[in-house]
Write a protein that holds these residues in place. Structure first.
Motif: not given
Length: 266
Positions: A53-54, A115-122
């Protein structure tokens, strides 16, 4: 050319078999194969396609969430079983519950990917999303066909408990929590809840994030179906169940999912 048999026992050439796979599953299967092979053989560096994400936010490498969802991990027997796992459950959902609607099935994948991207981000870093996405698809399938039975090692497990059985086995074999699998199952269940359970509470209509937008239908040249998916599932479940009963064993290796399936000719 070598031939294979479809679920009815009819003989197909490899080319015919490939194009008999519904198009969303076929595209996903092809992309997962090519991306994983390219990275595993060194043609593409893993660092260029993993979800970071960075680099996504700071360097605008916006392809990473998509390429990470096509990665199935390192090459090996696990990779081959992953492809069988993906083919079986994805095809069954696309042709059964979604009745071949590429627009609706693709939108489900997009929502689960969100949902997966959100979980991996936060919540927890997830550099590879391919396995998470497959676990999510498998969990949605298990909710849609809870009375199916799947063999895990020597045990026949009702599909309703398949997700939890596989998470438990993988955790025991790896000696640590199967975090990607857990995130995948939770993401799949969140979609299932919003799409199938919430609308039935207090007379709510299915809408919002799980409702396929009109532009997605136009993109695939389809028209929205008037019949709700839940009702379609009830109608098509007997036919789907006869196909899905061919799914046999899923054997799991240390640290990674190792699934297997074999056809039973009818």
């Amino acid at each position: 050319m070598a031939n294979v048999r479809d679920w009815r026992g009819d003989e197909l050439s490899l080319t015919s078999f490939y194009y008999s796979i519904p198009r969303v599953t076929r595209t996903w299967l092809t992309a997962a194969t090519l991306f994983t092979l390219a990275c595993g053989l060194g043609f593409v560096p893993f660092g260029a396609v993993l979800l970071d994400w960075d680099r996504v936010l700071r360097k605008y490498e916006i392809w990473r969430p998509l390429t990470a969802s096509f990665l199935l991990g390192p090459l090996g027997l696990n990779f081959l079983f992953d492809l069988v796992f993906l083919y079986r459950f994805s095809k069954s959902l696309e042709t059964g519950v979604f009745m071949g609607s590429s627009a609706e099935y693709t939108w489900m994948l997009v929502v689960i990917e969100f949902f997966l991207c959100l979980a991996s981000m936060v919540l927890v870093p997830l550099p590879i999303l391919g396995r998470c996405l497959m676990m999510a698809i498998m969990h949605v399938w298990s909710r849609k066909f809870p009375r199916e039975r799947v063999h895990v090692f020597v045990f026949a497990v009702p599909a309703a408990y398949l997700s939890f059985a596989l998470l438990a086995i993988n955790t025991l074999l790896a000696g640590r929590l199967d975090i990607p699998g857990i995130v995948g199952v939770l993401s799949g269940h969140l979609f299932y809840f919003l799409d199938a359970i919430y609308p039935s509470l207090h007379g709510h209509q299915r809408a919002g994030i799980t409702k396929t937008p009109s532009w997605m239908y136009r993109l695939f040249g389809e028209r929205p179906r008037n019949q709700p998916r839940n009702q379609r599932n009830e109608i098509t479940q007997p036919r789907s169940a006869s196909i899905l009963s061919q799914i046999r064993g899923h054997h799991w290796g240390t640290g990674q999912r190792l699934g297997s399936a074999e056809d039973i000719d009818s």
